[in-house]
Design an enzyme around this catalytic site. Structure first.
Site, mmCIF file in Angstrom:
data_model
loop_
_atom_site.group_PDB
_atom_site.id
_atom_site.type_symbol
_atom_site.label_atom_id
_atom_site.label_comp_id
_atom_site.label_asym_id
_atom_site.label_seq_id
_atom_site.Cartn_x
_atom_site.Cartn_y
_atom_site.Cartn_z
ATOM 1 C CG ASN A 125 -2.082 0.921 1.039
ATOM 2 O OD1 ASN A 125 -1.902 2.131 1.014
ATOM 3 N ND2 ASN A 125 -3.272 0.365 0.906
ATOM 4 N N GLY A 174 -4.249 2.858 4.133
ATOM 5 C CA GLY A 174 -2.814 3.005 3.956
ATOM 6 C C GLY A 174 -2.536 4.217 3.089
ATOM 7 C CG HIS A 176 -2.734 2.953 -3.362
ATOM 8 N ND1 HIS A 176 -3.965 2.374 -3.576
ATOM 9 C CD2 HIS A 176 -2.291 3.367 -4.567
ATOM 10 C CE1 HIS A 176 -4.247 2.424 -4.864
ATOM 11 N NE2 HIS A 176 -3.256 3.020 -5.482
ATOM 12 C CB CYS A 177 -6.283 3.642 1.397
ATOM 13 S SG CYS A 177 -6.046 1.868 1.400
ATOM 14 C CB ILE A 178 -5.326 8.520 2.452
ATOM 15 C CG1 ILE A 178 -3.804 8.576 2.489
ATOM 16 C CG2 ILE A 178 -5.886 7.677 3.580
ATOM 17 C CD1 ILE A 178 -3.249 9.310 3.698
#
Length: 187
Positions: A125, A174, A176-178
């Protein structure tokens, strides 16, 4: 394009979705020409704050034909069996041009638990940016440095910068998620 069945086909998230509809929408919106359907994500991602199997905790395509895969090396961790089965799954897959993937394992940090149980901390991530990679760190110098070295090897010429991702992971995400980028069609 990598997706997980437990996310894209989740009736709570996409009540009328089936594989064909999802693939048409991915082609229409981001130009995806080949979709690989992972059967599941990491164990803790199915808990209260999880996303029910987001792929960006499990695997990513670093470059054409090169797949980064989360690896849980400790047999006591429930994701040890999950990541072994996902590796076997990817060994049978091909990229959009029909070639087998070169699978590069990105081992999980050594820490296995927090106050809620087994963690799903994953270096997969991360975020690739112009000239660099923003990598998750988990306050474990040996594990964090090992992951940074692997990321540097699959993204040659990019500077890897590690940031503490523990507060983000505590809420189910993580780096990448945000940072959900919006690629141009055909890019």
């Amino acid at each position: 394009m990598l997706v997980t069945e437990t996310v894209q086909l989740d009736p709570g998230r996409n009540p009328h979705a089936d594989r064909a509809r999802v693939e048409v929408e991915l082609a229409r919106t981001i130009g995806a020409t080949h979709v690989i359907w992972l059967p599941r994500g990491l164990t803790r991602d199915y808990d209260e704050f999880g996303t029910r199997g987001h792929v960006d905790m499990v695997a990513t395509i670093a470059s054409p034909g090169v797949l980064l895969l989360h690896s849980q090396e400790d047999p006591a961790h429930p994701d040890h069996a999950v990541t072994a089965s996902l590796r076997a799954f990817f060994e049978r897959q091909q990229d959009a041009t029909g070639r087998a993937f070169e699978i590069v394992e990105l081992p999980a940090p050594a820490e296995l638990r927090d106050e809620r149980g087994f963690v799903d901390h994953s270096y997969v991530n991360h975020l690739v940016v112009n000239g660099g990679v923003i990598a998750c760190g988990f306050g474990q110098p040996a594990s964090d440095e090992r992951a940074a070295a692997i990321l540097a090897s699959v993204y040659p010429g990019r500077r890897v910068v590690t940031v503490d991702a523990r507060p983000i992971f505590a809420r189910g995400g993580g780096i990448h998620c945000i940072t959900q980028q919006q690629p141009a069609v055909g890019a």
